[in-house]
Design a protein around this motif. Structure first.
Motif, short mmCIF file in Angstrom:
data_model
loop_
_atom_site.label_atom_id
_atom_site.label_comp_id
_atom_site.label_asym_id
_atom_site.label_seq_id
_atom_site.Cartn_x
_atom_site.Cartn_y
_atom_site.Cartn_z
N LEU B 212 0.69 -1.31 -0.01
CA LEU B 212 0.03 0.09 0.01
C LEU B 212 0.95 1.27 0.12
O LEU B 212 0.59 2.06 -0.73
CB LEU B 212 -0.94 -0.12 1.05
N ILE B 213 1.66 1.33 0.63
CA ILE B 213 2.85 2.42 0.83
C ILE B 213 3.46 2.70 -0.48
O ILE B 213 3.50 3.84 -1.01
CB ILE B 213 3.89 2.28 1.83
N PHE B 214 3.83 1.62 -1.15
CA PHE B 214 4.46 1.67 -2.47
C PHE B 214 3.71 2.21 -3.52
O PHE B 214 3.91 2.76 -4.36
CB PHE B 214 5.17 0.42 -2.97
N VAL B 215 2.27 1.65 -3.38
CA VAL B 215 1.31 2.19 -4.41
C VAL B 215 1.10 3.72 -4.27
O VAL B 215 1.04 4.49 -5.43
CB VAL B 215 0.06 1.63 -4.00
N TRP B 216 1.22 4.16 -3.01
CA TRP B 216 1.08 5.69 -2.84
C TRP B 216 2.36 6.09 -3.41
O TRP B 216 2.23 7.24 -4.06
CB TRP B 216 0.91 5.87 -1.29
N PHE B 217 3.43 5.50 -3.28
CA PHE B 217 4.65 6.24 -3.71
C PHE B 217 4.71 6.23 -5.13
O PHE B 217 5.42 7.15 -5.91
CB PHE B 217 5.93 5.28 -3.37
N TYR B 218 3.97 5.33 -5.87
CA TYR B 218 4.18 5.26 -7.23
C TYR B 218 2.92 5.89 -8.05
O TYR B 218 2.78 5.93 -9.16
CB TYR B 218 3.84 3.70 -7.64
N LEU B 219 2.08 6.54 -7.25
CA LEU B 219 0.99 7.48 -7.82
C LEU B 219 1.60 8.56 -8.57
O LEU B 219 2.83 8.69 -8.58
CB LEU B 219 0.25 8.34 -6.73
N LYS B 220 0.94 9.05 -9.46
CA LYS B 220 1.68 10.09 -10.71
C LYS B 220 2.35 11.24 -10.02
O LYS B 220 3.15 11.87 -10.11
CB LYS B 220 0.58 10.50 -11.64
N ALA B 221 1.36 11.59 -8.73
CA ALA B 221 1.88 12.70 -7.88
C ALA B 221 2.35 12.06 -6.69
O ALA B 221 2.36 12.72 -5.65
CB ALA B 221 0.57 13.50 -7.31
N GLY B 222 3.40 10.97 -6.77
CA GLY B 222 4.01 10.46 -5.69
C GLY B 222 5.41 10.75 -5.52
O GLY B 222 5.94 11.45 -6.47
N TYR B 223 5.99 10.09 -4.54
CA TYR B 223 7.40 10.35 -4.15
C TYR B 223 8.42 9.81 -5.17
O TYR B 223 9.28 10.50 -5.44
CB TYR B 223 7.66 9.75 -2.76
N VAL B 224 8.15 8.72 -5.83
CA VAL B 224 9.18 8.20 -6.96
C VAL B 224 9.17 9.47 -8.10
O VAL B 224 10.20 9.44 -8.79
CB VAL B 224 8.47 6.78 -7.23
N ASN B 225 8.01 9.74 -8.55
CA ASN B 225 8.20 10.66 -9.74
C ASN B 225 8.79 11.84 -9.16
O ASN B 225 9.76 12.48 -9.92
CB ASN B 225 6.88 10.98 -10.15
N TYR B 226 8.56 12.28 -8.03
CA TYR B 226 8.93 13.65 -7.52
C TYR B 226 10.59 13.24 -7.20
O TYR B 226 11.49 14.18 -7.68
CB TYR B 226 8.69 13.60 -6.03
N PHE B 227 11.39 12.03 -7.04
CA PHE B 227 12.30 11.63 -6.62
C PHE B 227 13.27 11.98 -8.05
O PHE B 227 14.35 12.53 -8.14
CB PHE B 227 12.59 10.14 -6.13
#
Lengths: 298, 416
Positions: B212-227
């Motif tokens: 669940l935490i990673f699904v949130w990270f992977y959102l288009k507006a999430g931390y992965v894209n931000y990173f």
């Protein structure tokens, strides 16, 4: 490289100091790397925990802000008091999860150590065959038993009851194996004295072996508790009414229901994660020994 | 037992062995009855009577086969009892042994052996729990591979394709990372316990939470894209946010597209693992590495330090010591970790259920997810026969890969 340096340069004080600095630099880089990895490893928990205090707009804002503008503590109480109907509430799910995990862990230790005693301390026909059979069953992929076990539970009308998860989890090859290995490492001197005194196997098991095997028992207890707490596929199949959900199943329902409210979903996730993390930080030694032990068997 | 020993005449073991034989056969037949391939449902399960009628109607061949097994087991046991009856010590050990093993034996015979026999039988039938099983021959197994000729039935083949990519990418990476972290932690240093505990944390929490935490990270507006945006921004590279879990473009497709090659969706098997699928792989590696790291660390601490000393004296550098001393000694644990990794990756489910539901374009469909769907009748009527057939095919594939790995690892390290 260090070896090569030593060969090429004459031995004097400056070489010692440059060696010293190289060593210091290496240590520094090692710690830097360790800290960086450590940050990566805990970042999901830290970011998610901070996320639980954000508003639903903040949590999906881009670019994301590290901290919330206002700390919304009420998110936690909102999730805690959520009622999805038919008795589905967070306190109930927490109870279901903890209850199942405790019962299964205790049963695994009790029946597992009984079987382990039989394997480690007795000699009887069929012993080796059963032990090897047990090792063989550990190689059977879970997917094979998943469906027929579900059919069995349906036929017995145990779907939506605690029994559906307790009965198959009463004892397992993994626990028996760990305990057997440990029991075998206990010296036999004490029991021999007990046997001369006319003790029965039941007495030796209870009074001699169990007290001596405390570390292994704690390890099995903790790993089984964690295993049941974190189980997902079987509870998802077996527990279908909101009253009977465990936290993992409830979370998957929660996520679908609150698709855009990631702050609330994350609170639910943290309710699930925090008890296990606390347990882990208290008993980390037993956890790690347990995992290491399952490794050594190979 | 005390009473029997009192008599002047040595008691014969005949009666006890008959009792043992009868009770073993009865217990096994009860377990077989529970697992008999009959239909379920409230009408049949109303009472023992109605259930037995149903067993008589549909499951007689199954019961006869199991009865044969039960008689053989009972006979073996009865002969043993007769043999040891005269010897009080051996008799005590035999009875105590089986008494102590009985919970395990009952559970495993019911929930492992019994259900597998049931599944084997059902895989050759049409069955949905609530109607009587009807013989289907090899139909269920043939249906699994129908995708070769009929592209609309390709789900199972595509799910196999997906998990094999998953295994090929995840297992080597997570094993290598686990070894590296273990070696890093094995050096003498301060705060080792603390680092070890922190590194292990992702493996403690449930895969549901981490997913669940990673699904949130992977959102288009999430931390992965931000990173990626921030990191690439430092080098002046612009980055368009990606919808990680919704992007079906495959790895091979991404590589060949710049060269003007287009892989149509009918040739999905040339596209490679999709971006969504690789995102899930990354998350899985993150959660599994710590567990395997601990196993390697335990194995490293068992290595005799004298071996390192000897290698150092012979003038080996750190890399040579690692290659020639450490790695060969880690062989058994490496084998275990790859086998466990293979079993785990080929059966991946949680992440798929929570993050992608098999999509996009079925690029994260997995066999266990399909089996789950078939058993619950998500997309089509419940088909237990087909679901169990898929499970057996998957099991054969898992055995095959673990066998191949065993051979590869054993051969690959012989040269040292």
């Amino acid at each position: 490289m260090v070896a090569a340096n030593q060969e090429l340069t004459p031995v004097n004080r400056t070489v010692h100091t440059s060696d010293y600095y190289i060593k210091l630099l290496k240590t520094f880089l090692r710690y830097l790397l360790l800290i960086a990895i450590g940050i990566v490893m805990i970042s999901p928990f830290v970011l998610a925990t901070i996320g639980t205090f954000k508003t639903d707009l903040e949590i999906t804002a881009f670019p994301p802000k590290f901290l919330p503008a206002v700390w919304h503590w009420e998110n936690w109480s909102r999730v805690w008091t959520t009622d999805i109907g038919q008795g589905g509430t967070f306190p109930r799910w927490l109870f279901n999860t903890a209850f199942l995990a405790v019962i299964v862990a205790l049963a695994q230790v009790l029946f597992g150590s009984m079987a382990a005693y039989a394997f480690a301390r007795l000699k009887f026909a069929g012993q080796n065959a059963i032990f090897n059979f047990m090792l063989g069953t550990m190689m059977i992929p879970g997917a094979v038993t998943l469906i027929p076990a579900y059919v069995l539970m349906t036929k017995l009308r145990l779907i939506d009851t605690y029994w559906s998860l307790i009965l198959p989890g009463l004892v397992g090859a993994g626990s028996i194996f760990t305990l057997t290995q440990y029991f075998r490492s206990i010296p036999k001197d004490l029991e021999e004295a007990a046997i001369i005194d006319g003790a029965t196997h039941m007495q030796i098991f209870r009074k001699v072996i169990l007290p001596l095997a405390r570390p292994a028992i704690l390890t099995v207890l903790i790993l089984q508790f964690q295993g049941m707490w974190n189980a997902f596929l079987q509870p998802l199949l077996y527990l279908n009414s909101p009253k009977m959900y465990v936290l993992n199943v409830a979370l998957s329902i929660f996520q679908q229901q609150y698709k855009s409210q990631w702050n609330l979903t994350l609170v639910g996730a943290m309710f699930n994660a925090i008890p296990v993390l606390i347990l882990f930080f208290i008993f980390s030694k037993y956890y790690i020994e347990g995992v290491a032990y399952t490794g050594i068997k190979g | 037992m005390q009473a029997k020993q009192r008599g002047p005449v040595k008691t014969s073991g005949t009666l006890p062995s008959i009792i043992v034989f009868v009770s073993i056969v009865i217990v096994l037949m009860v377990i077989a009855l529970l697992n008999a391939p009959t239909m379920g449902g409230p009408r049949v399960m109303a009472s023992v009577q109605t259930y037995l009628t149903e067993v008589r109607a549909t499951a007689i061949p199954f019961m006869i086969a199991v009865a044969g097994l039960a008689v053989i087991l009972g006979l073996v046991a009865a002969l043993q009892v007769r043999k040891v009856w005269g010897n009080a010590r051996r008799r005590a050990e035999l009875f105590t042994g089986y008494a102590f093993l009985s919970p395990y034996l009952l559970v495993t015979i019911t929930f492992t052996i019994g259900v597998i026999l049931f599944a084997l039988y059902i895989s050759f039938n049409n069955y949905d729990i609530f109607t009587r099983p009807t013989f289907a021959g090899l139909k269920n197994y043939a249906l699994a591979f129908q995708g070769f000729t009929d592209p609309s039935q390709r789900d199972f083949l595509q799910s196999l394709y997906n998990v094999i990519w998953y295994m090929v990418i995840v297992v080597p990476i997570q094993t290598a990372l686990a070894i590296l972290l273990a070696v890093l932690l094995n050096a003498p240093m301060r705060l080792r316990q603390l680092f070890r505990t922190v590194f292990y944390a992702p493996s403690v929490t449930s895969s549901v939470v981490i997913t669940l935490i990673f699904v949130w990270f992977y959102l288009k507006a999430g931390y992965v894209n931000y990173f990626f945006q921030t990191f690439l921004g430092w080098f002046g590279v612009s980055f368009d946010p990606v919808n990680w879990l919704g992007d079906p473009r495959g790895l091979i497709q991404l590589i060949v597209t710049p060269f003007g090659v287009d892989i149509p969706s009918t040739q999905w098997y040339f596209r490679g693992p999709s971006i969504a699928w690789m995102a899930i792989m990354f998350q899985n590696i993150f959660t599994t590495v710590p567990t395997f790291m601990i196993m390697f660390l335990a194995a490293l601490q068992d290595i005799n330090p004298a071996l390192y000393e000897a290698a150092r004296i012979d003038g080996a550098n750190s890399w040579q010591v690692f290659r020639k001393v450490t790695l060969p000694l880690l062989k058994p644990i490496t084998l275990l970790v790859t086998v466990l990794g293979t079993i785990g990756t080929l059966q991946v489910f949680d992440q798929v259920y929570l993050a992608t539901r098999g999509g996009p374009l079925k690029t994260s469909l997995t066999p266990v997810y399909l089996i789950f769907q078939e058993a619950l009748g998500v997309n089509a009527p419940i088909n237990m026969g087909y679901a169990t057939a898929l499970a057996f095919i998957l099991a054969v594939i898992i055995f095959f890969f673990t066998f191949v790995q065993r051979r590869m690892i054993e051969r690959g390290t012989e040269q040292y």
